[in-house]
Design a protein around this motif. Structure first.
Motif, short mmCIF file in Angstrom:
data_model
loop_
_atom_site.label_atom_id
_atom_site.label_comp_id
_atom_site.label_asym_id
_atom_site.label_seq_id
_atom_site.Cartn_x
_atom_site.Cartn_y
_atom_site.Cartn_z
N SER A 428 6.92 0.17 -9.87
CA SER A 428 5.49 -0.36 -10.16
C SER A 428 4.76 0.22 -11.47
O SER A 428 5.37 0.52 -12.49
N ASN A 429 3.33 0.13 -11.50
CA ASN A 429 2.68 0.26 -12.66
C ASN A 429 3.13 1.52 -13.55
O ASN A 429 3.11 1.72 -14.78
N SER A 511 -2.69 0.39 -7.75
CA SER A 511 -3.69 -0.23 -8.67
C SER A 511 -3.09 -1.57 -9.02
O SER A 511 -3.90 -2.41 -9.48
N ALA A 512 -1.82 -1.77 -8.76
CA ALA A 512 -1.25 -3.34 -8.95
C ALA A 512 -2.04 -4.45 -8.01
O ALA A 512 -2.20 -5.63 -8.23
N TRP A 514 -5.09 -3.28 -6.34
CA TRP A 514 -6.45 -2.94 -6.29
C TRP A 514 -7.02 -2.60 -4.86
O TRP A 514 -7.80 -2.83 -4.43
N PRO A 564 -7.40 5.55 -14.16
CA PRO A 564 -6.90 4.25 -13.23
C PRO A 564 -6.71 2.80 -14.04
O PRO A 564 -6.16 2.24 -13.50
#
Lengths: 575, 108
Positions: A428-429, A511-512, A514, A564
């Motif tokens: 992921s992020n 975070s991808a 929210w 973030p």
């Protein structure tokens, strides 16, 4: 070739094993060529001996060179579980079957050889499905052994009964059930051949519980011949065509993918790029086969190289999402090498020369067919662009702001690692920062996610790497969301004395998407597993915490609260 | 120039624009936002700094935006440069102004 077979004494039922033939058998795997039928020769003392299914399974595995078995116990697999240690196989029992399957793939990613897991029936197998699917997408060779309901009890409502074979068929390249106990060694040999052949991948083999608990006269078991992997040679005519195109290119480049790793072709790749003087990027399991700090290597930043090149040699890399689906209309020529003909020209990509062949063998042929190229200016232009990118990264890594910038975390970590350290970047992020800030210097040390998009699997990869490379640094770099998936495997690390350093880039949520998770003290889990944990909120706290974690002889967690919404480094998309 | 699409991208700009990455950590740069507005799925840009990952209509982000919006490549490069060189706090307003200028230049 002769084929060693285990010898069994006259013990009854449990298959009392009197000779460690497994180890001898494993040694035979280095021989070349396909021996035929040599396994039928029986040991003199075996006539009265009986052997049970688990013993046959364990010995068959050891014969294939297996030293570690990742699994979670269950009644349906007990005989194998009990027999494995006696055959010289260490069982690494994890806390969830997903981790068992991921760890088996992790073993293959770390070693280049086949990893093996064992799971029980029903939920044991369904829990392992994601790990198998990941290995299928990655093309990682692994064997998943499973127990299953009794043959006699099919369709009776027996406990843990589900159509496992149908499930396994969708997430493996080969799935079988054993119906006769004496054929266990034969099916194990088939499983390993299938896992290694062509484009490698996961295979599945199940043995019903009534079969694995039964026994057979040792003399009735025919042990199959072992066959060493062989390299598929490329067409000389196609190699000549590829050499001609590369030689006439103004801006040639190489993209090396996992096929290089599975071919054990790091030396051939390096010899090729050094002989030709051609710039290189490494992707997925090829990371580290040529170190990132090699003058011709541009790490994993494939876009910066590919979009500037005019002719591309793609070796063992699928034309998939991770590679822009191979859609590069600006190229004059794309040359593709893959052991699997299906991969050539995938997605209707217009491949100028498609070579079906082993990565190492083809690179050797190309090296012999080409003269060094005048690439100094081309390489210098790439290096100039890379320097600009690096300056942007360095600026972010120097940030003293809190919350900590994620680039600072990965760069501080990198500076504390040895060249043979394993860094498992989860997904992921967080993976963006790992890709940007973590370098690869040794093959198998940067196991990659697949395009399946798994998250949280990294700790299992780390477990496998720690088993495969004792004494080296092993880091699991993970986001706070993904950490929750398999965090209990830190208990496995503790029980087996595996000093895995977990570094959490904690941006307080998914975070991808929210979706917030808030501040959670994941570091407090570590003391529960006899490890150490620290929360880092300020940049100045980061390095000392990482140093303490890396020095600790056991599991450690560094929970870093990161920005973030961090800035990225500028300019790469200007092409 | 596809003025209608460009106006749509301008009028829906998010509160925050990232620098240097089409999409990641919950946001987009100007090119990523323009691509999203034009119908590209986030997955074609995710974790991506240069290219649009699409088997049929992908490629270098600059070129794809230029093609989809029918805007000169140099103008797209300028938008990207402006995006990355402008501090985050004023980035959205600066980019909005730059798109205004593009539209005015075309008399749109």
């Amino acid at each position: 070739m002769s084929t060693p077979r285990p010898e069994y004494g006259a013990g009854v039922g449990a298959g009392a094993r009197t000779a460690g033939a497994g180890a001898a058998g494993a040694g035979a795997a280095g021989a070349s060529g396909a021996g035929v039928g040599a396994g039928a020769a029986g040991a003199g003392a075996a006539g009265a001996a009986r052997v049970n299914g688990g013993q046959l399974m364990a010995d068959a595995l050891r014969r294939e060179g297996v030293t570690h078995l990742f699994g979670l116990g269950g009644g349906h697999i007990n005989p194998t579980w009990w027999a494995a240690p006696g055959a010289g196989i260490k069982i690494v029992d994890v806390r969830h079957e997903a981790a068992a399957a991921h760890a088996a793939e992790g073993w293959s990613l770390a070693t280049g050889d086949v990893g093996v897991c064992i799971v029980t029936a029903g939920p044991g197998l369904t829990n392992a499905v994601t790990g198998l699917a990941n290995a299928l997408n990655n093309g990682s060779p692994m064997v998943c052994l499973a127990g299953s309901a009794t043959l006699r009890g099919q369709d009776t409502g027996e406990v843990e009964m589900i159509d496992q074979l149908s499930i396994a068929h969708t997430v493996t390249k080969w799935a079988r059930r054993v119906y006769h106990i004496d054929r266990i060694p034969e099916y194990v040999a088939m499983a390993f051949k299938e896992a290694r052949s062509g484009r490698p991948g996961p295979v599945y083999l199940e043995v019903p519980i009534d079969l694995i608990h039964s026994d057979v006269a040792a003399s009735d078991v025919v042990w199959p011949a072992l066959m060493a992997p062989q390299r598929q040679l490329p067409s000389p005519a196609l190699v000549a065509q590829a050499a001609e195109l590369l030689s006439s290119a103004a801006r040639p480049a190489v993209v090396a993918g996992s096929g290089v790793w599975w071919s054990h072709a790091a030396a051939e790749l390096r010899a090729f790029v050094e002989h030709i003087g051609i710039p290189l990027v490494t992707r997925q399991s090829a990371r580290g086969t040529v170190p990132d700090d090699h003058p011709l290597c541009f790490g994993n930043d494939w876009q910066s190289v590919v979009y500037r090149a005019d002719t591309l040699l793609v070796v063992g890399k699928q034309l998939d999402y991770f590679f822009g689906y191979g859609y590069f209309p600006h190229l004059e020529h794309l040359i593709q090498v893959d052991v699997n003909p299906v991969e050539i020209g995938r997605n209707r990509v217009p491949v100028r020369v498609g070579i079906v062949g082993d990565a190492g063998a083809t690179l050797s042929e190309l090296t012999g067919a080409m003269k060094p190229l005048a690439t100094d200016e081309w390489v210098a232009s790439l290096r100039s662009a890379a320097s600009g990118t690096e300056a942007g990264k360095a600026a972010l890594a120097a940030s003293d702001e809190a919350p900590v910038h994620p680039m600072r975390v990965v760069r501080e970590l990198q500076s504390l690692l040895r060249r043979d350290a394993t860094v498992v970047a989860d997904a992921s992020n967080m993976l963006m920062w790992a890709n940007a800030g973590i370098s690869a210097f040794t093959g198998g040390c940067n196991p990659a996610m697949s395009n399946l998009g798994c998250i949280g699997h990294g700790v299992a990869f780390a477990l496998a790497a720690a088993c495969a490379r004792p004494g080296t640094q092993v880091v699991w770099l993970v986001g706070d969301g993904s950490f929750g998936f398999n965090a209990m495997e830190l208990d496995t690390a503790a029980r087996f004395g595996l000093p895995i350093t977990t570094v959490i880039l904690n941006n307080l949520g998914w975070s991808a998407q929210w979706v917030p998770l808030g501040v959670r003290h994941y570091e407090r889990l570590a003391p529960g597993f006899d490890g150490i944990g620290e929360l880092v909120t300020e940049p100045s706290e980061l390095r000392p915490a990482l140093e303490r974690a890396l020095a600790f002889d056991g599991p450690s967690i560094v929970n870093v609260l990161v920005e973030p919404e961090p800035e990225y480094f500028p300019g790469r998309y200007l092409g | 120039m596809n003025a209608s699409l460009l106006r749509q991208a301008r009028d829906t700009l998010p509160k925050r624009l990232n620098a240097g990455i089409l999409m990641g950590d919950g946001g987009f740069c100007i090119l990523g936002w323009m691509l999203l507005t034009a119908g590209y799925h986030p997955i074609t840009m995710y974790s991506n700094t240069i290219g649009v990952v699409d088997p049929a209509t992908g490629g270098p982000a600059i070129d794809v935006v230029s093609r989809v919006y029918d805007v000169d490549r140099a103008a797209v490069v300028e938008l990207a440069r402006l995006n990355d060189s402008t501090p985050r706090a004023s980035r959205r307003d600066v980019l909005r102004g730059a798109i205004d200028a593009l539209l005015e230049g075309e008399g749109a």
